[in-house]
Design a protein around this motif. Structure first.
Motif, PDB file in Angstrom:
ATOM      1  N   GLY A 201      26.257  47.351 -54.215  1.00 58.73           N
ATOM      2  CA  GLY A 201      25.096  46.509 -53.980  1.00 58.73           C
ATOM      3  C   GLY A 201      24.940  45.417 -55.022  1.00 58.73           C
ATOM      4  N   VAL A 202      25.194  45.768 -56.275  1.00 57.96           N
ATOM      5  CA  VAL A 202      25.105  44.780 -57.358  1.00 57.96           C
ATOM      6  C   VAL A 202      26.125  43.668 -57.135  1.00 57.96           C
ATOM      7  N   HIS A 203      27.326  44.053 -56.742  1.00 57.67           N
ATOM      8  CA  HIS A 203      28.376  43.060 -56.501  1.00 57.67           C
ATOM      9  C   HIS A 203      27.964  42.098 -55.391  1.00 57.67           C
ATOM     10  N   MET A 204      27.403  42.637 -54.319  1.00 57.49           N
ATOM     11  CA  MET A 204      26.989  41.800 -53.199  1.00 57.49           C
ATOM     12  C   MET A 204      25.797  40.920 -53.573  1.00 57.49           C
ATOM     13  N   ALA A 205      24.824  41.505 -54.274  1.00 59.80           N
ATOM     14  CA  ALA A 205      23.645  40.736 -54.668  1.00 59.80           C
ATOM     15  C   ALA A 205      24.016  39.602 -55.622  1.00 59.80           C
ATOM     16  N   GLN A 206      24.960  39.858 -56.509  1.00 66.17           N
ATOM     17  CA  GLN A 206      25.405  38.796 -57.407  1.00 66.17           C
ATOM     18  C   GLN A 206      26.068  37.676 -56.612  1.00 66.17           C
ATOM     19  N   GLY A 207      26.736  38.051 -55.512  1.00 61.89           N
ATOM     20  CA  GLY A 207      27.325  37.039 -54.642  1.00 61.89           C
ATOM     21  C   GLY A 207      26.267  36.124 -54.069  1.00 61.89           C
ATOM     22  N   CYS A 208      25.106  36.694 -53.712  1.00 60.75           N
ATOM     23  CA  CYS A 208      24.014  35.865 -53.194  1.00 60.75           C
ATOM     24  C   CYS A 208      23.431  34.996 -54.302  1.00 60.75           C
ATOM     25  N   VAL A 209      23.276  35.556 -55.482  1.00 57.39           N
ATOM     26  CA  VAL A 209      22.785  34.759 -56.618  1.00 57.39           C
ATOM     27  C   VAL A 209      23.664  33.525 -56.807  1.00 57.39           C
ATOM     28  N   ASP A 210      24.964  33.711 -56.626  1.00 56.76           N
ATOM     29  CA  ASP A 210      25.916  32.614 -56.840  1.00 56.76           C
ATOM     30  C   ASP A 210      25.999  31.651 -55.655  1.00 56.76           C
TER      31      ASP A 210
ATOM     32  N   MET B 239      37.539  43.557 -47.686  1.00 54.92           N
ATOM     33  CA  MET B 239      37.335  44.470 -48.807  1.00 54.92           C
ATOM     34  C   MET B 239      37.173  45.924 -48.386  1.00 54.92           C
ATOM     35  N   ALA B 240      36.556  46.175 -47.256  1.00 59.40           N
ATOM     36  CA  ALA B 240      36.335  47.551 -46.811  1.00 59.40           C
ATOM     37  C   ALA B 240      36.983  47.761 -45.449  1.00 59.40           C
ATOM     38  N   SER B 241      37.573  48.923 -45.280  1.00 64.49           N
ATOM     39  CA  SER B 241      38.271  49.212 -44.031  1.00 64.49           C
ATOM     40  C   SER B 241      37.295  49.492 -42.891  1.00 64.49           C
ATOM     41  N   GLY B 242      36.093  49.940 -43.231  1.00 62.78           N
ATOM     42  CA  GLY B 242      35.138  50.308 -42.202  1.00 62.78           C
ATOM     43  C   GLY B 242      35.393  51.689 -41.632  1.00 62.78           C
ATOM     44  N   GLU B 243      36.400  52.367 -42.138  1.00 59.01           N
ATOM     45  CA  GLU B 243      36.739  53.689 -41.628  1.00 59.01           C
ATOM     46  C   GLU B 243      35.662  54.707 -41.995  1.00 59.01           C
ATOM     47  N   ASP B 244      35.357  55.567 -41.064  1.00 58.79           N
ATOM     48  CA  ASP B 244      34.408  56.662 -41.282  1.00 58.79           C
ATOM     49  C   ASP B 244      33.043  56.154 -41.745  1.00 58.79           C
ATOM     50  N   GLY B 245      32.665  54.975 -41.280  1.00 60.18           N
ATOM     51  CA  GLY B 245      31.327  54.469 -41.540  1.00 60.18           C
ATOM     52  C   GLY B 245      31.129  53.690 -42.821  1.00 60.18           C
ATOM     53  N   ALA B 246      32.135  53.617 -43.672  1.00 61.48           N
ATOM     54  CA  ALA B 246      31.998  52.879 -44.938  1.00 61.48           C
ATOM     55  C   ALA B 246      32.273  51.398 -44.676  1.00 61.48           C
ATOM     56  N   LEU B 247      31.247  50.677 -44.245  1.00 55.90           N
ATOM     57  CA  LEU B 247      31.422  49.302 -43.795  1.00 55.90           C
ATOM     58  C   LEU B 247      31.600  48.311 -44.929  1.00 55.90           C
ATOM     59  N   MET B 248      31.110  48.657 -46.124  1.00 57.72           N
ATOM     60  CA  MET B 248      31.204  47.765 -47.283  1.00 57.72           C
ATOM     61  C   MET B 248      31.500  48.575 -48.526  1.00 57.72           C
ATOM     62  N   PRO B 249      32.073  47.950 -49.569  1.00 61.12           N
ATOM     63  CA  PRO B 249      32.354  48.673 -50.806  1.00 61.12           C
ATOM     64  C   PRO B 249      31.103  49.354 -51.349  1.00 61.12           C
ATOM     65  N   GLY B 250      31.282  50.594 -51.789  1.00 59.75           N
ATOM     66  CA  GLY B 250      30.178  51.355 -52.339  1.00 59.75           C
ATOM     67  C   GLY B 250      29.480  52.237 -51.331  1.00 59.75           C
ATOM     68  N   MET B 251      29.634  51.935 -50.041  1.00 56.88           N
ATOM     69  CA  MET B 251      28.956  52.734 -49.031  1.00 56.88           C
ATOM     70  C   MET B 251      29.629  54.093 -48.865  1.00 56.88           C
ATOM     71  N   ALA B 252      28.808  55.110 -48.625  1.00 53.90           N
ATOM     72  CA  ALA B 252      29.329  56.450 -48.381  1.00 53.90           C
ATOM     73  C   ALA B 252      29.931  56.521 -46.983  1.00 53.90           C
ATOM     74  N   THR B 253      30.868  57.418 -46.808  1.00 54.10           N
ATOM     75  CA  THR B 253      31.443  57.645 -45.482  1.00 54.10           C
ATOM     76  C   THR B 253      30.549  58.604 -44.696  1.00 54.10           C
ATOM     77  N   ASN B 254      30.771  58.665 -43.399  1.00 55.70           N
ATOM     78  CA  ASN B 254      30.025  59.620 -42.582  1.00 55.70           C
ATOM     79  C   ASN B 254      30.289  61.055 -43.034  1.00 55.70           C
ATOM     80  N   THR B 255      31.527  61.312 -43.447  1.00 60.96           N
ATOM     81  CA  THR B 255      31.885  62.646 -43.933  1.00 60.96           C
ATOM     82  C   THR B 255      31.102  62.990 -45.195  1.00 60.96           C
ATOM     83  N   GLU B 256      30.942  62.019 -46.092  1.00 59.87           N
ATOM     84  CA  GLU B 256      30.196  62.260 -47.320  1.00 59.87           C
ATOM     85  C   GLU B 256      28.711  62.490 -47.046  1.00 59.87           C
TER      86      GLU B 256
END
Length: 206
Positions: A159-168, A115-132
Motif C-alpha cells: 500500500g505504501v508503494h502504491m500511495a507513494q506512486g500517487c504522491v508522485d 507486478m502481480a500475477s493475480g493468481e489466487d486473488g493476489a491482484l497487487m503486491p502485498g495482497m494476501a492470497t485467497n489461500t492465506e
C-alpha cells in the motif's frame, strides 16, 4: 503510549478523510479539471479501493479469531480508516464520471501492470492470497494474531508503494494529500506491527 498514538492518528485520518470529499466536490486545487480514465488519479482510486477492501476483510476476520485487545484495537482502526478512505475514493470516481473497474491490469497507471500475477486473488503486491485468507480464518488466539500481523505488514508495504506512486503522479491535490497521509500512517503501523510481532516471539515475513 505508542498504541494510544496510533489510535489517535487513525481518528484524525478518518476525520480528514470524511472532510476531503467536500474539497473534491468543490474542485480542490486541481483547476476543476476532471481526470481521465487512464490517469494516475483514477488508477490509484480504483486500485487502492480494491487494496483497502482486503485490509478491511482481514481485520474483521482477526477480530473474530482473538480476544487480545491490542490486536483487536489495531484491526478496528485499520478497518474503519481504510473503509472510510475506500468510500471516498469510489466517491471521487463517481464524481468524475469514471468507471470503477478497468480492463487493464492493476497498477498500469504506475507502469507496473506486470507486478502481480493475480493468481489466487493476489491482484497487487502485498495482497494476501485467497489461500492465506482462508488460513487466517482457521486460526485462533496467538497464531491468528501473528499471521494477521504478518499479512498486514506485507499489505501495508504494498500500500505504501502504491500511495507513494500517487504522491508522485497524481494531479488532484486532495488525492495527493490523502496518499501522503496513507504513506505516513502505514509506515508508522508497520513499525508498530513489528513490535507487536516481537512481543509474540515472531517477526515479519521475509
Amino acid at each position: 503510549m505508542r498504541q494510544a498514538g496510533l489510535i489517535a492518528g487513525a481518528a484524525v485520518t478518518a476525520l480528514v478523510a470524511a472532510g476531503a470529499i467536500t474539497y473534491a466536490v468543490a474542485g480542490d486545487d486541481g483547476g476543476g479539471r476532471t481526470p481521465s480514465a487512464e490517469s494516475a488519479d483514477a488508477g490509484f482510486a480504483r486500485d487502492m479501493a480494491v487494496h483497502h477492501q482486503q485490509a478491511v476483510e482481514m481485520s474483521y476476520i482477526v477480530r473474530d479469531r482473538t480476544k487480545d485487545e491490542e490486536v483487536r484495537r489495531l484491526a478496528y482502526d485499520i478497518a474503519q480508516t481504510q473503509a472510510n478512505q475506500r468510500g471516498m475514493m469510489l466517491g471521487w470516481l463517481d464524481l468524475w464520471g469514471l468507471p470503477k473497474v478497468s480492463s487493464k491490469p492493476p497498477m498500469t497507471w504506475m507502469d507496473m501492470g506486470d507486478m502481480a500475477s493475480g493468481e489466487d486473488g493476489a491482484l497487487m503486491p502485498g495482497m494476501a492470497t485467497n489461500t492465506e485468507l482462508k488460513k487466517l480464518g482457521g486460526l485462533s488466539g496467538k497464531q491468528a494474531e501473528i499471521f494477521y500481523l504478518q499479512l498486514m505488514t506485507d499489505h501495508h508495504k504494498g500500500g505504501v508503494h502504491m500511495a507513494q506512486g500517487c504522491v508522485d503522479k497524481c494531479t488532484v491535490g486532495v488525492e495527493k494529500r490523502l496518499a501522503q497521509g496513507m504513506v505516513d500512517a502505514q509506515r508508522s503501523e508497520i513499525g508498530l506491527m513489528a513490535d507487536m510481532l516481537k512481543e509474540r516471539g515472531a517477526a515479519p515475513r521475509a
